[in-house]
Design a protein around this motif. Structure first.
Motif, PDB file in Angstrom:
ATOM      1  N   MET A  81       0.853  -1.218  -0.013  1.00  0.00           N
ATOM      2  CA  MET A  81       0.115   0.052   0.032  1.00  0.00           C
ATOM      3  C   MET A  81       1.007   1.127  -0.011  1.00  0.00           C
ATOM      4  SD  MET A  81      -3.062   1.108   2.603  1.00  0.00           S
ATOM      5  CE  MET A  81      -2.412   0.462   3.968  1.00  0.00           C
ATOM      6  N   ASP A  82       0.588   2.195  -0.602  1.00  0.00           N
ATOM      7  CA  ASP A  82       1.273   3.503  -0.730  1.00  0.00           C
ATOM      8  C   ASP A  82       1.065   4.135   0.623  1.00  0.00           C
ATOM      9  OD1 ASP A  82       1.230   3.257  -3.521  1.00  0.00           O
ATOM     10  OD2 ASP A  82      -0.665   4.272  -3.921  1.00  0.00           O
ATOM     11  N   GLU A  83       2.341   4.903   0.986  1.00  0.00           N
ATOM     12  CA  GLU A  83       2.355   5.569   2.352  1.00  0.00           C
ATOM     13  C   GLU A  83       1.957   7.003   1.940  1.00  0.00           C
ATOM     14  OE1 GLU A  83       3.293   4.556   5.497  1.00  0.00           O
ATOM     15  OE2 GLU A  83       3.096   2.418   4.312  1.00  0.00           O
ATOM     16  N   PRO A  84       1.049   7.566   2.978  1.00  0.00           N
ATOM     17  CA  PRO A  84       0.461   8.989   2.712  1.00  0.00           C
ATOM     18  C   PRO A  84       1.714   9.865   3.060  1.00  0.00           C
ATOM     19  CG  PRO A  84      -0.302   7.956   4.765  1.00  0.00           C
ATOM     20  CD  PRO A  84       0.397   6.889   4.041  1.00  0.00           C
ATOM     21  N   TYR A  85       1.724  10.978   2.636  1.00  0.00           N
ATOM     22  CA  TYR A  85       3.013  11.968   2.918  1.00  0.00           C
ATOM     23  C   TYR A  85       2.281  12.728   4.141  1.00  0.00           C
ATOM     24  CZ  TYR A  85       0.139  15.817   0.833  1.00  0.00           C
ATOM     25  OH  TYR A  85      -0.914  16.637   0.390  1.00  0.00           O
ATOM     26  N   ARG A  86       1.179  12.297   4.544  1.00  0.00           N
ATOM     27  CA  ARG A  86       0.660  13.263   5.854  1.00  0.00           C
ATOM     28  C   ARG A  86      -0.869  12.514   6.190  1.00  0.00           C
ATOM     29  NH1 ARG A  86      -2.496  17.426   7.782  1.00  0.00           N
ATOM     30  NH2 ARG A  86      -3.441  18.345   5.938  1.00  0.00           N
ATOM     31  N   SER A  87      -1.224  12.479   7.525  1.00  0.00           N
ATOM     32  CA  SER A  87      -2.381  11.928   7.668  1.00  0.00           C
ATOM     33  C   SER A  87      -2.739  13.119   9.066  1.00  0.00           C
ATOM     34  CB  SER A  87      -1.949  10.616   8.554  1.00  0.00           C
ATOM     35  OG  SER A  87      -1.694   9.775   7.714  1.00  0.00           O
ATOM     36  N   THR A  88      -3.994  13.118   9.256  1.00  0.00           N
ATOM     37  CA  THR A  88      -4.761  13.880  10.351  1.00  0.00           C
ATOM     38  C   THR A  88      -4.388  13.154  11.618  1.00  0.00           C
ATOM     39  OG1 THR A  88      -6.744  12.923  10.284  1.00  0.00           O
ATOM     40  CG2 THR A  88      -6.160  14.989   8.792  1.00  0.00           C
ATOM     41  N   PRO A  89      -4.660  13.554  12.810  1.00  0.00           N
ATOM     42  CA  PRO A  89      -4.846  13.040  13.951  1.00  0.00           C
ATOM     43  C   PRO A  89      -6.038  12.125  14.065  1.00  0.00           C
ATOM     44  CG  PRO A  89      -4.562  15.256  14.350  1.00  0.00           C
ATOM     45  CD  PRO A  89      -4.761  15.193  12.989  1.00  0.00           C
TER      46      PRO A  89
END
Length: 89
Positions: free
Chosen positions: A1-9
């Motif tokens: 799976m692709d890794e996000p560059y940012r995630s919300t809390p």
């Protein structure tokens, strides 16, 4: 799976920001994925109009600049992951 560059809390039904409950959109060139960790969330797309019921097995994809909002369905935990290209799911 692709890794996000940012995630919300991780948000729950009580601390989900009002901005996510109201019409908003990702930015130009930004794909999002609403991920429900517990419970259920209704994702409403405004253009084109449609709704998805999300749970831990059903993430909600967001296209760049796609207007949408989310609504908790009872107790829940969710976050939004952001990508610079379409995520796999």
């Amino acid at each position: 799976m692709d890794e996000p560059y940012r995630s919300t809390p991780v948000f729950n039904e009580t601390n989900l920001p009002a901005a996510l409950r109201a019409r908003h959109a990702t930015k130009v060139g930004v794909w999002g994925m609403v991920r429900v960790l517990e419970g259920k969330v209704k994702l409403t797309y405004l253009e084109p109009p449609s709704e998805l019921l999300l749970d831990s097995d059903t993430p909600g994809p967001l296209l760049p600049e796609q207007p949408h909002f989310v609504e908790p369905i009872g107790a829940m935990k969710m976050r939004v992951d952001f990508y610079s290209e379409p995520p796999g799911g």
